[in-house]
Structures are given as C-alpha cells and as structure tokens.
Design a protein around this motif. Structure first.
Motif, PDB file in Angstrom:
ATOM      1  N   ASN A   1       0.837  -1.187   0.000  1.00 54.34           N
ATOM      2  CA  ASN A   1       0.000   0.000   0.000  1.00 54.34           C
ATOM      3  C   ASN A   1       0.884   1.252   0.000  1.00 54.34           C
ATOM      4  O   ASN A   1       1.502   1.589   1.011  1.00 54.34           O
TER       5      ASN A   1
ATOM      6  N   LYS B   1       0.088   4.431  -0.144  1.00 54.79           N
ATOM      7  CA  LYS B   1      -0.360   5.511   0.747  1.00 54.79           C
ATOM      8  C   LYS B   1       0.132   5.292   2.167  1.00 54.79           C
ATOM      9  O   LYS B   1       0.550   6.229   2.840  1.00 54.79           O
ATOM     10  N   THR B   2       0.091   4.056   2.636  1.00 56.45           N
ATOM     11  CA  THR B   2       0.554   3.779   3.989  1.00 56.45           C
ATOM     12  C   THR B   2       2.055   4.007   4.087  1.00 56.45           C
ATOM     13  O   THR B   2       2.539   4.536   5.095  1.00 56.45           O
TER      14      THR B   2
ATOM     15  N   ARG C   1       2.450   7.681   4.394  1.00 56.70           N
ATOM     16  CA  ARG C   1       2.057   8.125   5.732  1.00 56.70           C
ATOM     17  C   ARG C   1       3.134   7.797   6.756  1.00 56.70           C
ATOM     18  O   ARG C   1       3.417   8.600   7.651  1.00 56.70           O
TER      19      ARG C   1
ATOM     20  N   PHE D   1      -4.928  15.813   0.095  1.00 58.56           N
ATOM     21  CA  PHE D   1      -3.602  15.281   0.402  1.00 58.56           C
ATOM     22  C   PHE D   1      -3.235  15.575   1.850  1.00 58.56           C
ATOM     23  O   PHE D   1      -2.569  14.779   2.496  1.00 58.56           O
TER      24      PHE D   1
ATOM     25  N   ALA E   1      -4.853  12.958   3.814  1.00 60.52           N
ATOM     26  CA  ALA E   1      -4.245  11.659   3.586  1.00 60.52           C
ATOM     27  C   ALA E   1      -3.020  11.410   4.449  1.00 60.52           C
ATOM     28  O   ALA E   1      -2.726  10.284   4.815  1.00 60.52           O
TER      29      ALA E   1
END
Length: 153
Positions: free
Chosen positions: A115, A117-118, A121, A143, A146
């Motif tokens: 993932n 996005k993770t 992050r 964003f 996010a």
C-alpha cells in the motif's frame, strides 16, 4: 457464520429478524474521545493490540478450517485489519503522536505490504513537525487529510 454456512444456505428476508447494538469501532471511538496515547496501560491502546491479536487468530482459524479455499477471505481480513490500523494512525496524527502513528502504519504494512499511501504516511511521521506542517499547508486538502488526518485540512 462461517460454520453455520456449512450446514446450508442462507435465505434473504426483507424484514428485521434480530435487533442488536454494535459498539463504535475503535477508530470512531478514538475520533470522538481523542484519548489514545503511547501509554500501554491505556485501554484504547490495548483495544488496538487486542484487535490485531484477534485478527491473527481469526486468520489462523479460518485457514485451519477451510485451507486454501479461504484465501480470498483471509485477504479481506488482512485488508480490513490494515484499514483499521491506518485509521487509528491518522487519528493519532491529529494530536501529533507520531510514535504511535508509526507503530500503526508499520503494523498496517504487515497486513497490506504494497500500500503506497501507507508507506507515504509512515514516511510523513519521520518529518520534523514544523516541516510537516509547512508542507501540509501547501498541499491540497485531500492530500493534507491523507497524511495528517481529517482535522488538518
């Protein structure tokens, strides 16, 4: 329900047959109370850890009972666990608790390792707070949410 299904098919009834209450999810509870801290004695922290342990147990039991036929179900359980952990990570970022957010994101990557996005992050939690706020202010709202959580947009 999985074992019940082995004894026959379910029939759809277009009317309520049971009434029950569902406790708020861990993430909803955290958003409402915003009390999650690194303290291992904190009940909310222990709930997240218990959820992860229960997810592992559920996967093991499903795998033992259904074998390879359960691959899609186990994948769905892993995605759901990762989603909860990301949600908790975003929630704690509201209070800039980067250490616990990192822990949540790392655990989420254990369940959903590709993932992007993770990964982003997790990297975001390593930025100095002042730098993260400055960059966040220049990002479009979606964003900002996010990486920093919903209240920072």
């Amino acid at each position: 329900m999985l074992v019940t299904r082995e004894h026959g098919s379910f029939v759809y009834l277009d009317e309520p047959t049971v009434l029950y209450r569902v406790a708020a999810s861990v993430a909803d509870s955290l958003k409402r109370r915003r009390v999650l801290r690194r303290d291992s004695e904190n009940p909310e922290t222990m709930r997240v850890e218990r959820y992860v342990r229960n997810s592992e147990l559920m996967q093991r039991l499903v795998r033992e009972r259904f074998g390879e036929r359960a691959a899609r179900l186990i994948a769905a359980i892993r995605r759901a666990t990762a989603g909860l952990l990301v949600s908790v990570g975003l929630t704690v970022m509201l209070d800039y608790d980067r250490v616990f957010a990192r822990r949540c994101y790392r655990l989420a990557l254990h369940y959903d390792p590709v993932n992007a996005k993770t990964c982003l992050r997790l990297a975001w939690t390593y930025l100095p707070e002042r730098v993260a706020r400055a960059i966040s202010a220049a990002l479009p709202p979606r964003f900002q949410r996010a990486v920093s959580g919903p209240a920072h947009a």
